[in-house]
Design an enzyme around this catalytic site. Structure first.
Site, PDB file in Angstrom:
ATOM      1  N   CYS A  66       0.847  -1.187   0.000  1.00  0.00           N
ATOM      2  CA  CYS A  66       0.000   0.000   0.000  1.00  0.00           C
ATOM      3  C   CYS A  66       0.884   1.239   0.000  1.00  0.00           C
ATOM      4  O   CYS A  66       1.778   1.369   0.838  1.00  0.00           O
ATOM      5  CB  CYS A  66      -0.906  -0.013   1.225  1.00  0.00           C
ATOM      6  SG  CYS A  66      -1.876   1.499   1.427  1.00  0.00           S
ATOM      7  N   CYS A  69       0.213   3.279   3.609  1.00  0.00           N
ATOM      8  CA  CYS A  69       0.671   2.786   4.920  1.00  0.00           C
ATOM      9  C   CYS A  69       1.743   1.709   4.864  1.00  0.00           C
ATOM     10  O   CYS A  69       2.284   1.328   5.897  1.00  0.00           O
ATOM     11  CB  CYS A  69      -0.514   2.296   5.747  1.00  0.00           C
ATOM     12  SG  CYS A  69      -1.148   0.678   5.244  1.00  0.00           S
ATOM     13  N   CYS A 115      -7.142  -1.134   1.323  1.00  0.00           N
ATOM     14  CA  CYS A 115      -6.137  -1.605   2.265  1.00  0.00           C
ATOM     15  C   CYS A 115      -6.839  -1.850   3.601  1.00  0.00           C
ATOM     16  O   CYS A 115      -7.573  -0.984   4.089  1.00  0.00           O
ATOM     17  CB  CYS A 115      -5.038  -0.556   2.418  1.00  0.00           C
ATOM     18  SG  CYS A 115      -3.837  -0.955   3.711  1.00  0.00           S
ATOM     19  N   CYS A 118      -5.209   0.981   6.409  1.00  0.00           N
ATOM     20  CA  CYS A 118      -5.467   2.426   6.335  1.00  0.00           C
ATOM     21  C   CYS A 118      -6.751   2.762   5.585  1.00  0.00           C
ATOM     22  O   CYS A 118      -7.148   3.915   5.540  1.00  0.00           O
ATOM     23  CB  CYS A 118      -4.281   3.160   5.731  1.00  0.00           C
ATOM     24  SG  CYS A 118      -4.037   2.848   3.965  1.00  0.00           S
ATOM     25  N   CYS A 138      -7.847  -5.769  -9.936  1.00  0.00           N
ATOM     26  CA  CYS A 138      -7.440  -4.732 -10.881  1.00  0.00           C
ATOM     27  C   CYS A 138      -7.052  -3.513 -10.035  1.00  0.00           C
ATOM     28  O   CYS A 138      -7.917  -2.845  -9.465  1.00  0.00           O
ATOM     29  CB  CYS A 138      -8.617  -4.441 -11.802  1.00  0.00           C
ATOM     30  SG  CYS A 138      -8.234  -3.383 -13.177  1.00  0.00           S
TER      31      CYS A 138
END
Length: 164
Positions: A66, A69, A115, A118, A138
């Site tokens: 991510c 984070c 995510c 976060c 995707c």
């Protein structure tokens, strides 16, 4: 796609990563580090243009984390060429790291991926991927940071979570 509950205080994923959401000060610091395009995609649930993402052709061994984070979301081994113009993955690195949310924007019903730590927007998952999962995650390149195998993972929250 397995529906994963939202992380609660002091929760850990099956692979041992701290899924505790950032507090207000941490979130403000993480968001201040994002470019305008990253903010548009990660925070405002935008989409980058197809075939423009910097990670579309990334094939080295490693992890896609991510951008906000640093949580590892996908492994190179699950990445495949979908022809859609966005990096596509058959499954998350850890099912507990990617959260599914129903998205009814633009008159469609889709499954948005976020995510799990976060809550940043990553992309969408569709049921037209390769075996064995049949899923196609995707994902926007701008929502990810690539970490080559053997390199330290990003740790913007200072949680000491490992090496790729």
């Amino acid at each position: 796609m397995t529906q994963t509950p939202t992380a609660t205080a002091s929760s850990r994923s099956a692979s041992g990563f701290d899924l505790t959401p950032p507090d207000g000060a941490e979130r403000a610091r993480l968001e201040a580090d994002l470019s305008p395009e990253e903010k548009r995609v990660l925070l405002a649930h935008g989409t980058e243009a197809p075939f423009c993402g910097t990670l579309l052709g990334e094939k080295r061994a490693g992890l896609f984390c991510c951008r906000e984070c640093g949580l590892p979301l996908f492994r190179t081994g699950s990445k495949f060429e979908s022809g859609t113009g966005w990096p596509s993955f058959a499954e998350p690195a850890d099912p507990g790291h990617v959260r599914a949310v129903q998205d009814t924007a633009y008159g469609m019903v889709r499954t948005e991926t976020r995510c799990a730590r976060c809550d940043s927007h990553q992309g969408h998952v569709f049921p037209d991927g390769p075996p064995p999962t049949g899923d196609r995650y995707c994902i926007n390149s701008v929502a990810l940071t690539f970490v080559a195998a053997g390199e330290p993972l990003p740790d913007p929250l200072g949680r000491g979570d490992g090496i790729a």
